[in-house]
Write an enzyme that holds these catalytic residues in place. Structure first.
Site, PDB file in Angstrom:
ATOM      1  N   TYR A   1     -11.359 -31.205  25.152  1.00 57.99           N
ATOM      2  CA  TYR A   1     -12.392 -32.124  25.616  1.00 57.99           C
ATOM      3  C   TYR A   1     -13.256 -31.522  26.710  1.00 57.99           C
ATOM      4  CZ  TYR A   1     -12.547 -36.657  23.361  1.00 57.99           C
ATOM      5  OH  TYR A   1     -12.806 -37.676  22.493  1.00 57.99           O
TER       6      TYR A   1
ATOM      7  N   SER B   1     -21.666 -43.045  22.039  1.00 55.63           N
ATOM      8  CA  SER B   1     -20.371 -42.383  22.244  1.00 55.63           C
ATOM      9  C   SER B   1     -20.292 -41.089  21.439  1.00 55.63           C
ATOM     10  CB  SER B   1     -19.226 -43.325  21.837  1.00 55.63           C
ATOM     11  OG  SER B   1     -17.982 -42.660  21.895  1.00 55.63           O
TER      12      SER B   1
ATOM     13  N   TRP C   1     -22.631 -38.537  22.973  1.00 53.70           N
ATOM     14  CA  TRP C   1     -22.100 -38.059  24.250  1.00 53.70           C
ATOM     15  C   TRP C   1     -21.095 -36.931  24.032  1.00 53.70           C
ATOM     16  CZ3 TRP C   1     -17.055 -38.043  26.193  1.00 53.70           C
ATOM     17  CH2 TRP C   1     -16.925 -37.749  27.553  1.00 53.70           C
ATOM     18  N   HIS C   2     -20.331 -37.026  22.955  1.00 53.73           N
ATOM     19  CA  HIS C   2     -19.294 -36.020  22.719  1.00 53.73           C
ATOM     20  C   HIS C   2     -19.869 -34.665  22.321  1.00 53.73           C
ATOM     21  CE1 HIS C   2     -16.440 -39.433  22.612  1.00 53.73           C
ATOM     22  NE2 HIS C   2     -15.555 -38.525  22.929  1.00 53.73           N
ATOM     23  N   GLY C   3     -21.036 -34.642  21.731  1.00 54.72           N
ATOM     24  CA  GLY C   3     -21.583 -33.351  21.347  1.00 54.72           C
ATOM     25  C   GLY C   3     -22.928 -33.448  20.665  1.00 54.72           C
TER      26      GLY C   3
END
Length: 477
Positions: free
Chosen positions: A474, A322, A325-327
């Site tokens: 986002y 997770s 995935w965000h960055g």
């Protein structure tokens, strides 16, 4: 156009006006055309990349279904997934991976410069990649069939490129979305009304609150050493609200836009800052992502059907994914690891407890989430530590520090009024969401806002909206 919320809503109005004039059987194709035009506004090459990936996954899905043995199905599953992940890796993670390897080699005394790719990350690549993977995995697991023919291909491309959700989700499941396209979206007065209300709610969160807090958060996080420790503490909490209002605001707008077009979408946020524990928080925050990670990472790893040690590792691995995935930054990985460890050590909350305990547990959860958001917001792990260190060592409640902690809102004598206005709108949101969590459910099914709340939020958007600010946070993740 894609970064301007008002132009996007104007685009929706134009699409909807034509949408309900054409026969139902053509509406799917109109949505696909509109979504392609929307995507082209960000760059024609991006449409080629996303469309090419979608067509390949569509083909791979058909091959998975046609394969006669489990082994052949698995071969086609990975043949479909790996190229998609390869594109994601090149555009989003190559520089991060190569830079990390170069840093490790430098620590070992093996110097050398790392190659850097100057590539713009395609719009929505993290979201549509997860959509494609879930589509292929569901066919492999027998949860759904492959899409076939020209109509099936058009429905699948519409699902991948659907313009209200391409920037920041939600990560809609294919079977629910595509089924509605095959049935032919139609006008539902109640769903249309709910959609408009959700758009108003999203605009209130985004334009009135998130954009109002953005300047303060950017100023303090950009140069924390220039402000008192109190300002850093305030910026951390304001960022929690900014991120929530920005992202849940986008989700409300995206879901509302889909509703206006006759498409029902699932909930993506459910008042997460009223959670009494971290497990409850993740059942309320970014629900579509949480569900995706559970179904396609956590459960395939074994879920809780393994030894206690392996179960804890599965939880940690899911949250590390997770974070990544965000960055492409170690600060995101650390943020994911913090939430993973917190989930591992947390216990189930008792249902019947005194109000004081509920409030205390909610405050502790919110403060813990806010602490983790500092790593999410900071540009690096070192800057996050520096920010927190400055917040603790330079904290003071002196009159001068309070003054200087409010100053970043505007940089002049209007800062106090701006600060009080922001707090006032946050209090309004608190009252609204408290009613959603603890109040009586609406008797009229499908209602999102009461008439009073609808009026308050509409007036607030018109009179106090901060327009012209940067795009959705986002969209960068």
């Amino acid at each position: 156009m894609v970064s301007n919320i008002m132009l996007t809503l104007a685009f929706l109005v134009g699409v909807a006006a034509v949408y309900y004039l054409v026969p139902r059987r053509f509406r799917q194709w109109l949505l696909l055309l509109a979504s392609m035009l929307f995507y082209v506004s960000a760059g024609p090459w991006m449409l080629v990349l996303s469309g090419g990936s979608a067509l390949w996954s569509f083909y791979a899905g058909a091959k998975i279904e046609q394969a006669e043995t489990k082994e052949k199905k698995k071969v086609w599953l990975w043949a479909g997934i790996l190229p998609i992940l390869g594109v994601l890796f090149v555009y989003k993670y190559f520089n991060f991976f190569v830079g990390s390897v170069a840093a490790l080699l430098a620590l070992a005394g093996l110097g050398g410069s790392a190659p850097v790719l100057s590539l713009a990350v395609p719009m929505g690549i993290s979201y549509y990649t997860f959509k494609m993977i879930s589509f292929l995995a569901d066919i492999y697991l027998g949860k759904r069939g492959a899409e076939r023919g020209l109509e099936g291909c058009g429905a699948y491309l519409t699902y991948i490129l659907f313009f209200p959700q391409i920037l920041s989700g939600p990560i809609e499941r294919s079977e629910h979305f595509i089924e509605q396209l095959h049935e032919g979206p139609t006008y539902h007065a109640e769903l249309f009304s709910v959609g408009l209300q959700r758009i108003v709610l999203g605009l209130f969160k985004k334009i009135v609150i998130a954009n109002r807090l953005a300047g303060y958060v950017d100023a303090v996080f950009g140069a924390p050493e220039s402000y008192p420790g109190l300002a850093c503490v305030m910026a951390a909490f304001f960022y929690s609200f900014q991120l929530y209002c920005d992202f849940s605001g986008y989700s409300d707008i995206a879901i509302g836009m889909a509703n206006v077009l006759g498409i029902d979408s699932g909930q993506n946020f459910d008042c997460p800052y009223f959670s009494r524990g971290i497990k409850e928080f993740w059942s309320r925050w970014h629900i579509s992502l949480s569900g995706w990670l559970k179904d396609y990472i956590y459960i395939p790893l074994g879920g809780n059907r393994v030894s206690p040690v392996r179960h804890r590792l599965n939880v940690l691995a899911t949250f590390l994914v997770s974070g990544l995935w965000h960055g492409a930054n170690w600060s995101f990985v650390i943020w994911g690891g913090m939430h993973g460890l917190w989930n591992i050590i947390s216990t189930k909350k008792e249902e019947s407890v005194p109000l004081a305990r509920r409030v205390l547990e909610t405050l502790i959860t919110f403060c813990g989430v806010t602490l983790a958001w500092v790593f999410f917001r900071a540009e690096s792990f070192g800057k996050a530590l520096g920010f927190l260190t400055h917040a603790v060592t330079c904290f003071s409640l002196s009159y001068v520090d309070i003054q200087n902690s409010i100053l970043p809102f505007t940089g002049d004598n209007t800062c106090a009024a701006y600060f009080l206005t922001a707090c006032g709108f946050l209090f309004l949101l608190f009252l609204y969401e408290r009613g959603q969590v603890y109040g009586k459910k609406e008797k009229r099914e499908g209602m999102v806002l009461s008439s009073a709340w609808l009026a308050v939020m509409l007036v607030s958007v018109v009179l106090f909206g901060v327009f012209g600010a940067s795009g959705f946070l986002y969209a960068n993740f």
